[in-house]
Design a protein around this motif. Structure first.
Motif, PDB file in Angstrom:
ATOM      1  N   PHE A 174     -77.092  36.080  11.417  1.00 39.83           N
ATOM      2  CA  PHE A 174     -76.552  34.787  11.002  1.00 39.83           C
ATOM      3  C   PHE A 174     -76.422  33.854  12.205  1.00 39.83           C
ATOM      4  O   PHE A 174     -76.726  32.655  12.114  1.00 39.83           O
ATOM      5  N   GLY A 175     -75.999  34.396  13.326  1.00 42.19           N
ATOM      6  CA  GLY A 175     -75.884  33.583  14.532  1.00 42.19           C
ATOM      7  C   GLY A 175     -77.222  33.038  14.990  1.00 42.19           C
ATOM      8  O   GLY A 175     -77.331  31.877  15.417  1.00 42.19           O
ATOM      9  N   ARG A 176     -78.255  33.858  14.916  1.00 40.61           N
ATOM     10  CA  ARG A 176     -79.605  33.396  15.283  1.00 40.61           C
ATOM     11  C   ARG A 176     -80.072  32.287  14.339  1.00 40.61           C
ATOM     12  O   ARG A 176     -80.709  31.314  14.770  1.00 40.61           O
ATOM     13  N   ALA A 177     -79.758  32.428  13.049  1.00 41.75           N
ATOM     14  CA  ALA A 177     -80.133  31.392  12.079  1.00 41.75           C
ATOM     15  C   ALA A 177     -79.421  30.081  12.386  1.00 41.75           C
ATOM     16  O   ALA A 177     -80.029  29.003  12.351  1.00 41.75           O
ATOM     17  N   VAL A 178     -78.142  30.157  12.696  1.00 40.78           N
ATOM     18  CA  VAL A 178     -77.373  28.960  13.034  1.00 40.78           C
ATOM     19  C   VAL A 178     -77.961  28.270  14.263  1.00 40.78           C
ATOM     20  O   VAL A 178     -78.091  27.038  14.307  1.00 40.78           O
ATOM     21  N   ALA A 179     -78.331  29.058  15.273  1.00 36.28           N
ATOM     22  CA  ALA A 179     -78.916  28.482  16.486  1.00 36.28           C
ATOM     23  C   ALA A 179     -80.202  27.728  16.170  1.00 36.28           C
ATOM     24  O   ALA A 179     -80.446  26.641  16.711  1.00 36.28           O
ATOM     25  N   LEU A 180     -81.016  28.288  15.297  1.00 39.08           N
ATOM     26  CA  LEU A 180     -82.270  27.620  14.911  1.00 39.08           C
ATOM     27  C   LEU A 180     -81.991  26.315  14.182  1.00 39.08           C
ATOM     28  O   LEU A 180     -82.638  25.290  14.436  1.00 39.08           O
ATOM     29  N   LEU A 181     -81.037  26.322  13.259  1.00 39.86           N
ATOM     30  CA  LEU A 181     -80.730  25.130  12.483  1.00 39.86           C
ATOM     31  C   LEU A 181     -80.079  24.057  13.341  1.00 39.86           C
ATOM     32  O   LEU A 181     -80.397  22.869  13.226  1.00 39.86           O
ATOM     33  N   THR A 182     -79.157  24.468  14.197  1.00 43.70           N
ATOM     34  CA  THR A 182     -78.490  23.499  15.062  1.00 43.70           C
ATOM     35  C   THR A 182     -79.489  22.850  16.012  1.00 43.70           C
ATOM     36  O   THR A 182     -79.440  21.636  16.242  1.00 43.70           O
ATOM     37  N   GLY A 183     -80.424  23.636  16.533  1.00 38.82           N
ATOM     38  CA  GLY A 183     -81.444  23.093  17.415  1.00 38.82           C
ATOM     39  C   GLY A 183     -82.382  22.134  16.719  1.00 38.82           C
ATOM     40  O   GLY A 183     -83.050  21.333  17.357  1.00 38.82           O
ATOM     41  N   SER A 184     -82.421  22.209  15.385  1.00 39.20           N
ATOM     42  CA  SER A 184     -83.299  21.322  14.603  1.00 39.20           C
ATOM     43  C   SER A 184     -82.518  20.216  13.911  1.00 39.20           C
ATOM     44  O   SER A 184     -83.003  19.608  12.961  1.00 39.20           O
ATOM     45  N   GLN A 185     -81.288  19.969  14.368  1.00 43.34           N
ATOM     46  CA  GLN A 185     -80.455  18.865  13.879  1.00 43.34           C
ATOM     47  C   GLN A 185     -80.025  19.045  12.434  1.00 43.34           C
ATOM     48  O   GLN A 185     -79.741  18.070  11.743  1.00 43.34           O
ATOM     49  N   SER A 186     -79.975  20.281  11.968  1.00 41.69           N
ATOM     50  CA  SER A 186     -79.549  20.533  10.588  1.00 41.69           C
ATOM     51  C   SER A 186     -78.155  21.152  10.609  1.00 41.69           C
ATOM     52  O   SER A 186     -77.937  22.280  10.191  1.00 41.69           O
ATOM     53  N   ASP A 187     -77.187  20.363  11.103  1.00 38.63           N
ATOM     54  CA  ASP A 187     -75.837  20.880  11.292  1.00 38.63           C
ATOM     55  C   ASP A 187     -75.160  21.227   9.971  1.00 38.63           C
ATOM     56  O   ASP A 187     -74.344  22.151   9.910  1.00 38.63           O
ATOM     57  N   ARG A 188     -75.468  20.475   8.925  1.00 38.00           N
ATOM     58  CA  ARG A 188     -74.818  20.741   7.645  1.00 38.00           C
ATOM     59  C   ARG A 188     -75.158  22.148   7.154  1.00 38.00           C
ATOM     60  O   ARG A 188     -74.291  22.913   6.734  1.00 38.00           O
ATOM     61  N   ASP A 189     -76.444  22.497   7.211  1.00 40.97           N
ATOM     62  CA  ASP A 189     -76.858  23.836   6.785  1.00 40.97           C
ATOM     63  C   ASP A 189     -76.302  24.909   7.708  1.00 40.97           C
ATOM     64  O   ASP A 189     -75.944  26.006   7.263  1.00 40.97           O
ATOM     65  N   ALA A 190     -76.216  24.590   9.003  1.00 45.13           N
ATOM     66  CA  ALA A 190     -75.665  25.556   9.950  1.00 45.13           C
ATOM     67  C   ALA A 190     -74.198  25.830   9.628  1.00 45.13           C
ATOM     68  O   ALA A 190     -73.742  26.986   9.632  1.00 45.13           O
TER      69      ALA A 190
END
Length: 472
Positions: free
Chosen positions: A413-429
């Motif tokens: 889950f942490g790796r997924a959050v890092a990917l989303l945050t790096g792609s400006q998708s904070d809401r999904d993160a």
């Protein structure tokens, strides 16, 4: 200044056998015109391909006598032009009416044209590597490209995208987004925005689509197929960013415009994105109904790739019902995967489908097989498609949680959050952190749950009220 009447008179002088009439300005005296029985789809495609190969905008072909929107509808196979107009168009494109109606090439570029057609066919048949290699040979030759240079670069960019080489595709498409006169190429803008989105660069994806959309508004192209496709490309970027309200507004506008003039394929694209939006808003019934409507419209055309992608979406929606229909999901996803592999499905399209099948395994309780399939998918997209990679990490995390491996679940889950945050998708993160918190709380890990909830709040931009009170 030339009036519309003057323009019509000028067009009538181009060819014999036509006379002015009060109703629309033209009427055929003879039924021998090659346009009488021509296939409009083929005629429009040849017109579009020739225009793009010449590096001309629709406005340049239209001139003062006709509108760019009319050219767009001819290219979409929705209008049969009058003979005089067709002759004028052919003249401006530096070709002949015979070529536009029959495909018989008037110039000495047969070998290059044939090589381009072979590469295009390979791309549409799913042989992206073969197409890329053939097109690269043509580009390396350089001197013999003639009027096909821009067309070769275009198909080369599409083949790079299909192979998942998004950075190279972006570099090439950036050089194609404007014609020599500085006007934007809407088709190239759509592809460029899509590649930026798949690569996780949502800022550039939105910027490219919005700038091209403004050009469409200013030049009277609103409601054309390119306009609708551009709109749904922009919607997709906002959906990935989690901006559902704005995406919904754009969806409603796109559907309204599509229902007025667009082809079935363009209308299907608008309903398709509306279906994705409804799914993200947890409205599975509405999403399925919209997807069914899109599927019916798309089936009227010959867009096999998008038809396969839509079947993949239907498979995912089958699992989001209150009572997941795993059999239907498996059926839709299997067929979509086979079609994508047989046609011109990209690595990203295929990865999404594979991930859907991994989700079927997870819901069926086969956690080990789900992890294996999702892990294999993750390897193919880890470097090229962060959103798909994030979904793979989440699926593996859920499977690990089902196996009661809380540490591994938290890791993925942490790796997924890092990917989303790096792609400006904070809401999904933020949503992922919250979901992890719920899972850990249900497992009795109160400390881990509290940390996950705090991370969810931080990702969403929330701060502790106690800290605010102290600061005040």
């Amino acid at each position: 200044m030339m009036t519309m009447a003057d323009s019509q008179d000028q067009l009538l002088k181009i060819t014999a056998g036509w006379a002015a009439m009060p109703d629309n300005g033209f009427v055929a005296i003879s039924s021998d015109s090659p346009l009488a029985a021509v296939d409009l789809t083929e005629f429009g495609a040849r017109l579009r391909d020739t225009r793009r190969a010449r590096g001309m905008t629709q406005e340049a072909v239209a001139g003062q006598e006709i509108s760019a929107a009319y050219i767009s509808r001819i290219e979409a196979g929705q209008r049969r032009p009058e003979h005089a107009i067709a002759m004028l168009i052919a003249q401006r494109l530096g070709t002949t009416l015979e070529y536009l109606t029959t495909g018989i090439e008037p110039r000495q570029a047969e070998e290059t044209r044939l090589a381009v057609r072979y590469a295009e066919l390979a791309l549409k048949s799913g042989e992206a590597a073969e197409a890329e290699a053939e097109l690269r040979k043509l580009l390396d030759a350089g001197d013999n490209l003639g009027v096909h240079g821009r067309e070769i670069s275009w198909f080369h960019a599409l083949s790079l995208e299909a192979l998942g080489r998004l950075d190279e595709a972006v570099d090439l498409l950036e050089s194609l987004t404007t014609y020599p006169d500085g006007s934007p190429d809407l088709q190239a803008a759509i592809a460029l925005s899509r590649c930026y989105r798949e690569a996780g660069d949502l800022t550039h994806a939105i910027d490219v689509a919005e700038r091209a959309g403004e050009h469409a508004r200013q030049t009277g192209l609103r409601g054309t197929d390119d306009d609708i496709r551009l709109a749904v490309t922009l919607i997709a970027a906002f959906l990935e960013r989690g901006d559902l309200a704005h995406a919904g507004h754009l969806c409603r506008e796109a559907i309204a415009r599509a229902e007025q003039n667009a082809s079935p394929a363009a209308r299907a694209a608008a309903y398709w994105n509306a279906s994705i939006l409804a799914s993200k808003r947890a409205r599975p019934t509405e999403a399925a109904n919209l997807a069914d409507r899109a599927l019916a419209l798309m089936a009227e055309g010959e867009d096999d790739r998008n038809l396969a992608r839509l079947r993949s979406l239907l498979g995912l929606l089958s699992m989001r019902q209150d009572e997941p229909d795993l059999e239907a999901a498996q059926r839709h996803l299997d067929r979509a995967l086979a079609d994508l592999r047989d046609r011109d499905g990209s690595h990203v399209d295929i990865a999404r489908c594979e991930l859907g099948l991994a989700q079927v395994l997870l819901l069926a309780g086969d956690n080990h097989a789900a992890i294996e399939r999702a892990s294999a998918t993750l390897e193919t997209v880890a470097r090229i498609a962060p959103f798909v990679a994030a979904n793979a990490e989440v699926l593996i995390g859920r499977a690990r949680f089902a196996q009661q491996d809380l540490a591994a679940a938290r890791h993925h889950f942490g790796r997924a959050v890092a990917l989303l945050t790096g792609s400006q998708s904070d809401r999904d993160a933020g949503q992922l952190w919250y979901e992890l918190g719920e899972l850990l709380e249900a497992a009795g890990d109160d400390t881990g749950a509290r940390d996950a909830y705090r991370s969810a709040a931080a990702t969403a931009g929330m701060r502790s009220s106690a800290r605010i009170a102290v600061r005040v």
